[in-house]
Write a protein that holds these residues in place. Structure first.
Motif, PDB file in Angstrom:
ATOM      1  N   ASP A   1      -5.774  -1.341  -4.938  1.00 47.47           N
ATOM      2  CA  ASP A   1      -5.352  -1.767  -3.767  1.00 47.47           C
ATOM      3  C   ASP A   1      -6.340  -2.588  -3.063  1.00 47.47           C
ATOM      4  O   ASP A   1      -6.768  -1.862  -2.632  1.00 47.47           O
ATOM      5  N   GLU A   2      -6.063  -4.697  -2.920  1.00 47.79           N
ATOM      6  CA  GLU A   2      -6.995  -4.667  -2.843  1.00 47.79           C
ATOM      7  C   GLU A   2      -8.744  -4.352  -3.167  1.00 47.79           C
ATOM      8  O   GLU A   2      -8.997  -4.914  -2.136  1.00 47.79           O
TER       9      GLU A   2
ATOM     10  N   THR B   1       0.539  -1.492  -0.016  1.00 47.56           N
ATOM     11  CA  THR B   1       0.016  -0.189  -0.246  1.00 47.56           C
ATOM     12  C   THR B   1       0.661   1.205  -0.118  1.00 47.56           C
ATOM     13  O   THR B   1       0.392   1.863  -0.731  1.00 47.56           O
TER      14      THR B   1
HETATM   15 MG   LIG Z   1      -2.105  -2.847   2.103  1.00 44.07          MG
END
Ligand SMILES: [Mg+2]
Ligand SMILES: Nc1ncnc2c1ncn2[C@@H]1O[C@H](COP(=O)(O)OP(=O)(O)OP(=O)(O)O)[C@@H](O)[C@H]1O
Length: 247
Positions: free
Chosen positions: A181-182, A57
């Motif tokens: 991101d995810e 991240t």
């Molecule tokens: Mg992360």
């Protein structure tokens, strides 16, 4: 002018500094990224995997220009400046956009989907009202929702529909690169698969470049052209997704 790399990350390192006891305490420096080098070609989907806390991240936030870092990041040949002038930051925001894990946390629940989708165009003062509304309809269609969804409030949408609106918001400014991101990690298996297919379709239709950060290796193998494995702030290895999938 076209450049060979859509995204070029050269020697990027980052250290978070926190204070032990509020602002008067001892400064604690926590190195997170250590000399990261990645090149992503236009239209490539690049997967980033690694254990929790390894810095995925943080790297995404560096690419988005949200935090300071050492080293250089270029997006289509233009240098990203983490603390650049507001005008430059705006220009970069048009080039690179993000989709995060929790769609509910990314969207104001009482706003209508159409209002949220139009917001990036309003902020960047693009187009007349009519043109903006036309673009909202186009984007809804692109993310697989019909035009009636623009009048729905966010709290009246399912989690998969919310994520489609988040993806739509990210696409409004026609970015060249999306950082996901995810973006499917919080969704259940079938909804996650639909969103994954949506990313694939968008990539095929728009030639979008993407950095896909994920935990589920099957999803990463399915979607990505190349993969990098991170550990403790470093890239352990990177290569074609097919080679990883064979192991
Ligand atoms: Mg992360
Ligand atoms: N704002 C911050 N201040 C200080 N340390 C931070 C901050 N944000 C993250 N960290 C630390 O930096 C490291 C990397 O965090 P990061 O969120 O990039 O990990 P990640 O790879 O995305 O993990 P996950 O897979 O769990 O999302 C972690 O050890 C985390 O505790």
């Amino acid at each position: 002018m076209a450049h060979e790399s859509l995204l070029s990350i050269r020697g990027v390192s980052n250290t978070y500094v926190s204070h032990a006891w509020g602002i008067v305490g001892k400064r604690i420096a926590k190195p997170v990224l250590d000399n990261i080098n990645i090149e992503i070609a236009p239209g490539e989907i690049f997967g980033l995997v690694g254990e929790s806390g390894c810095g995925k991240t943080t790297l995404g936030r560096c690419i988005l220009g949200l935090i300071a870092y050492e080293g250089e990041i270029f997006i289509d040949g233009v240098k990203q400046e983490s603390r650049g002038r507001a005008k430059r930051r705006r220009e970069m925001a048009r080039r690179v956009q993000a989709v995060f894990q929790d769609p509910a946390a990314s969207l104001n629940p009482v706003k209508r989907a159409g209002w949220l989708l139009e917001e990036p165009l309003r902020v960047h003062r693009l187009g007349s009202k009519q043109e903006r509304l036309k673009r909202v309809d186009e984007i809804l269609d692109l993310v697989g929702l019909d035009a009636s969804y623009k009048d729905r409030r966010v709290n009246e949408l399912s989690v998969g529909q919310k994520q489609r609106i988040c993806i739509g918001c990210a696409l409004m400014l026609k970015p060249e690169l999306i950082i996901a991101d995810e973006a499917v990690s919080a969704l259940d298996v079938s909804v996650g698969a639909q969103i994954l297919n949506l990313f694939r379709d968008l990539h095929d239709q728009l030639g979008l470049g993407m950095v896909f950060i994920g935990h589920n290796l099957n999803q990463v193998y399915y979607l990505c052209d190349r993969i990098a494995v991170m550990r403790e702030g470093r890239i352990l290895e990177q290569g074609e997704a097919a080679l990883f999938a064979e192991r």
